[in-house]
Design an enzyme around this catalytic site. Structure first.
Site, PDB file in Angstrom:
ATOM      1  N   ARG A  38      69.288   8.931  18.583  1.00 23.30           N
ATOM      2  CA  ARG A  38      68.270   8.582  17.589  1.00 23.30           C
ATOM      3  C   ARG A  38      68.789   7.570  16.562  1.00 23.30           C
ATOM      4  NH1 ARG A  38      63.912  11.892  15.727  1.00 23.30           N
ATOM      5  NH2 ARG A  38      64.623  13.527  17.113  1.00 23.30           N
ATOM      6  N   GLY A 119      73.122  10.060  26.166  1.00 22.56           N
ATOM      7  CA  GLY A 119      74.035  10.859  26.983  1.00 22.56           C
ATOM      8  C   GLY A 119      73.367  11.248  28.294  1.00 22.56           C
ATOM      9  N   HIS A 456      64.233  42.893 -12.285  1.00 17.01           N
ATOM     10  CA  HIS A 456      62.887  42.830 -12.851  1.00 17.01           C
ATOM     11  C   HIS A 456      62.830  41.731 -13.899  1.00 17.01           C
ATOM     12  CE1 HIS A 456      59.036  44.185 -14.373  1.00 17.01           C
ATOM     13  NE2 HIS A 456      59.523  44.031 -15.593  1.00 17.01           N
TER      14      HIS A 456
HETATM   15  P1  FAD Z   1      66.085  18.567  18.109  1.00 14.72           P
HETATM   16  O1  FAD Z   1      66.056  18.788  16.661  1.00 14.72           O
HETATM   17  O2  FAD Z   1      64.870  18.110  18.792  1.00 14.72           O
HETATM   18  O3  FAD Z   1      67.309  17.607  18.390  1.00 14.72           O
HETATM   19  C1  FAD Z   1      67.605  17.095  19.638  1.00 14.72           C
HETATM   20  C2  FAD Z   1      68.297  15.762  19.472  1.00 14.72           C
HETATM   21  O4  FAD Z   1      68.831  15.362  20.728  1.00 14.72           O
HETATM   22  C3  FAD Z   1      67.357  14.640  19.052  1.00 14.72           C
HETATM   23  O5  FAD Z   1      67.809  14.028  17.878  1.00 14.72           O
HETATM   24  C4  FAD Z   1      67.367  13.668  20.229  1.00 14.72           C
HETATM   25  O6  FAD Z   1      67.335  12.315  19.814  1.00 14.72           O
HETATM   26  C5  FAD Z   1      68.705  13.974  20.872  1.00 14.72           C
HETATM   27  N1  FAD Z   1      68.734  13.661  22.301  1.00 14.72           N
HETATM   28  C6  FAD Z   1      67.856  14.070  23.245  1.00 14.72           C
HETATM   29  N2  FAD Z   1      68.244  13.651  24.461  1.00 14.72           N
HETATM   30  C7  FAD Z   1      69.389  12.968  24.275  1.00 14.72           C
HETATM   31  C8  FAD Z   1      70.274  12.280  25.152  1.00 14.72           C
HETATM   32  N3  FAD Z   1      70.060  12.249  26.468  1.00 14.72           N
HETATM   33  N4  FAD Z   1      71.352  11.664  24.624  1.00 14.72           N
HETATM   34  C9  FAD Z   1      71.596  11.709  23.290  1.00 14.72           C
HETATM   35  N5  FAD Z   1      70.802  12.341  22.421  1.00 14.72           N
HETATM   36  C10 FAD Z   1      69.713  12.964  22.910  1.00 14.72           C
HETATM   37  N6  FAD Z   1      61.649  24.525  12.441  1.00 14.72           N
HETATM   38  C11 FAD Z   1      62.004  25.385  11.478  1.00 14.72           C
HETATM   39  O7  FAD Z   1      62.841  26.249  11.713  1.00 14.72           O
HETATM   40  N7  FAD Z   1      61.465  25.311  10.212  1.00 14.72           N
HETATM   41  C12 FAD Z   1      60.527  24.397   9.904  1.00 14.72           C
HETATM   42  O8  FAD Z   1      60.053  24.356   8.770  1.00 14.72           O
HETATM   43  C13 FAD Z   1      60.114  23.475  10.900  1.00 14.72           C
HETATM   44  N8  FAD Z   1      59.195  22.534  10.625  1.00 14.72           N
HETATM   45  C14 FAD Z   1      58.863  21.643  11.596  1.00 14.72           C
HETATM   46  C15 FAD Z   1      57.914  20.684  11.285  1.00 14.72           C
HETATM   47  C16 FAD Z   1      57.550  19.743  12.225  1.00 14.72           C
HETATM   48  C17 FAD Z   1      56.532  18.694  11.862  1.00 14.72           C
HETATM   49  C18 FAD Z   1      58.171  19.767  13.517  1.00 14.72           C
HETATM   50  C19 FAD Z   1      57.817  18.739  14.537  1.00 14.72           C
HETATM   51  C20 FAD Z   1      59.103  20.721  13.827  1.00 14.72           C
HETATM   52  C21 FAD Z   1      59.456  21.686  12.880  1.00 14.72           C
HETATM   53  N9  FAD Z   1      60.389  22.674  13.157  1.00 14.72           N
HETATM   54  C22 FAD Z   1      60.725  23.573  12.181  1.00 14.72           C
HETATM   55  C23 FAD Z   1      61.031  22.810  14.484  1.00 14.72           C
HETATM   56  C24 FAD Z   1      62.453  22.235  14.469  1.00 14.72           C
HETATM   57  O9  FAD Z   1      62.392  20.883  14.106  1.00 14.72           O
HETATM   58  C25 FAD Z   1      63.105  22.384  15.837  1.00 14.72           C
HETATM   59  O10 FAD Z   1      63.030  23.723  16.262  1.00 14.72           O
HETATM   60  C26 FAD Z   1      64.566  21.970  15.805  1.00 14.72           C
HETATM   61  O11 FAD Z   1      64.692  20.633  15.405  1.00 14.72           O
HETATM   62  C27 FAD Z   1      65.217  22.168  17.182  1.00 14.72           C
HETATM   63  O12 FAD Z   1      66.544  21.769  17.158  1.00 14.72           O
HETATM   64  P2  FAD Z   1      67.292  21.235  18.450  1.00 14.72           P
HETATM   65  O13 FAD Z   1      68.660  20.909  18.016  1.00 14.72           O
HETATM   66  O14 FAD Z   1      67.108  22.186  19.571  1.00 14.72           O
HETATM   67  O15 FAD Z   1      66.518  19.927  18.905  1.00 14.72           O
END
Ligand code: FAD
Length: 477
Positions: A38, A119, A456
């Site tokens: 990203r 990756g 409280h």
């Molecule tokens: P992600 O955060 O999706 O990260 C994955 C990363 O991997 C990305 O940056 C991507 O670019 C990278 N990537 C993917 N494939 C590759 C590759 N092949 N090579 C290199 N890099 C790669 N959750 C909460 O707990 N609280 C909240 O308040 C909340 N609010 C949200 C609000 C919105 C509008 C949205 C859309 C989501 C929200 N979420 C919230 C959910 C939360 O964002 C996700 O659950 C969390 O980001 C998941 O984390 P992750 O590390 O699994 O994946």
């Protein structure tokens, strides 16, 4: 020819799952690298999810309070209270930049090597990092990393709605909703889940007429039924309209408006609506594009999730998967817990995530937060339970804050009186739910909780009193 590197642990994806796994693995003594494409660390959560949405929620709430609530608090606003959309967005962007930059610092501090690029799997032990055009700081050429262990944390993406084209201007996803340049007069939202309702709250406070279109007869996805109904009531009072049991048949942009056709799933009655902006918020799906998981034959289930066992292992013992791209709720803190546990498995062979104790929070006002079982789940499992409730109208701090909407609902086992679930609608519910999580983890009974001295006047006294109500009687209601 690609540059060759070696690391003990390579994490693919720098979101809450991946970056936490990388830091923890490095802290446990592994030579660790993290690949992110990203350009900024922090994944969906920090860039287009949790953090920017909460910035907009907080500031729209302040605006709304000043506009509607200041007078009764004895605050006279001389002059008008207006929204400066550009600055409103800038405030959010600044926080995102600070926090994502902060992770780069943490990587340096913990000696995690950061590769900017895509990756993908070469084979079961080798991951290729490819440079990405236009990405500042991307690897200058292909790097092939031989890794003893690989953790996949590639996250999720917006689920598209069949037949509806998202242009991020008039028909938008949550990502577009986080950076609208003007406040739409009419906003329709497909999906009454947490993301839809949070964004709906933001724009409703800023003056949009918001209509939520939900296929199910109830909003709030996995919320306890009673809590979901109350949540809908308070959002309705704030001006949000709901069309439940409503199927969106089609939506199309015509110039500056969006024509939407819906159908009542019970009566079959059709209706046409118009909106200036349509937000499609029907959920998220696992993301593995560009990973070349198929090259090594990783198993993917029907919903697109990478298949793992309870120790996060794929069929290859050196490849683990965590976060949104695999099973479980799509939440940042769930991904983080898994990141820590996955790294610990590598070091010690042990790791732990309690999937019955993952809180959910909706950051509306009042907030809605819950952890453990809902009443519906307990009924279905045939578990005999008791309910304790305490309304914030009877809580002194909520009263002094003129912020009394909502209640705490506690579910305990009839026999052992141990906490089974906690459901809170109220100011600061998202903070308060941590106490329920702690109690649940340690197997506390309602009486254990009620016998802990709570300061409280605080909102958390309502939590204590709801526990009293569950096994005996509350004192202040
Ligand atoms: P992600 O955060 O999706 O990260 C994955 C990363 O991997 C990305 O940056 C991507 O670019 C990278 N990537 C993917 N494939 C590759 C590759 N092949 N090579 C290199 N890099 C790669 N959750 C909460 O707990 N609280 C909240 O308040 C909340 N609010 C949200 C609000 C919105 C509008 C949205 C859309 C989501 C929200 N979420 C919230 C959910 C939360 O964002 C996700 O659950 C969390 O980001 C998941 O984390 P992750 O590390 O699994 O994946």
């Amino acid at each position: 020819l690609a540059i060759k590197k070696q690391h003990d642990v390579v994490v693919i994806g720098g979101g809450p799952g991946g970056y936490i796994a990388a830091i923890k693995a490095a802290q446990l003594g592994f030579d660790t690298a993290c690949i992110e494409k990203r350009g900024r660390l922090g994944g969906t959560c920090l860039n287009v999810g949790c953090i920017p949405s909460k910035a907009l929620l907080n500031n729209s709430h302040l605006y709304h309070q000043m506009k509607t609530d200041a007078k009764q608090r004895g605050i006279d606003v001389n002059g008008s209270v207006d929204i400066n959309v550009e600055q409103f967005q800038k405030a959010k962007d600044t926080v995102v930049k600070q926090l994502t930059g902060g992770i780069e610092m943490l990587f340096k501090k913990n000696k995690v090597t950061y590769y900017k690029g895509n990756g993908s799997f070469e084979d079961v032990n080798n991951v290729k990092v490819s440079p990405l055009e236009g990405l500042e700081g991307t690897v200058p050429e292909e790097v092939v990393i031989e890794a003893k262990n690989i953790i996949i944390a590639t996250g999720s993406e917006v689920t598209p709605f069949p037949g509806i084209t998202i242009d991020e201007e008039r028909i938008i996803s949550s990502t577009g909703a986080l950076s609208l340049k003007e406040i739409p007069k009419r906003m329709a939202i497909i999906g009454g889940g947490i993301i839809g309702l949070e964004m709906g709250s933001v724009y409703s406070r800023l003056g949009s007429k918001v209509t939520v279109l939900e296929f199910q007869p109830q909003i709030g996805a996995s919320m306890d039924g009673e809590v979901a109904n109350s949540t809908q009531k308070f959002l309705k009072k704030q001006g949000i309209d709901f069309k439940l049991s409503t199927k969106v048949v089609s939506a199309e942009r015509k110039g500056d408006v969006v024509d939407i056709s819906v159908e009542d799933t019970k009566s079959g009655k059709k209706e046409d609506l118009q909106a200036d902006v349509l937000l499609v918020a029907v959920g998220r799906r696992p993301y593995i594009q560009g990973l070349e998981a198929e090259k090594i034959g990783l198993d993917v289930d029907k919903r697109g999730r990478l298949v793992i066992d309870e120790q996060f292992n794929t069929k290859f013992p050196n490849i683990k998967v965590i976060g949104d791209v695999t099973f479980g709720p799509m939440l940042a803190h769930k991904a983080e817990e898994e990141g820590v546990a996955a790294a610990e498995y590598l070091k010690t062979g042990h790791g732990h995530v309690n999937y019955n104790n993952i809180p959910s929070v909706m950051y509306s006002h009042p907030e809605v937060a819950w952890v453990g079982k809902t009443e519906e789940q307990l009924k279905e499992a045939g578990i005999s339970y008791k309910v304790g409730k305490f309304p914030f109208i009877a809580n002194s701090r909520a009263k002094t804050n003129l912020d009394t909407e909502g209640f705490v609902k506690i579910l305990i086992d009839s026999e052992t009186e141990r906490l089974l679930g906690a459901h809170i609608i109220g100011p600061n519910a998202g903070e308060m739910i941590a106490e329920a999580g702690l109690a649940l983890e340690y197997g506390a009974s309602a009486e254990d909780i009620a016998r802990v001295c709570h300061a409280h006047p605080t909102l958390s006294e309502a939590f204590k009193e709801a526990n009293m109500a569950a096994y005996d009687k509350p004192l202040n209601f």
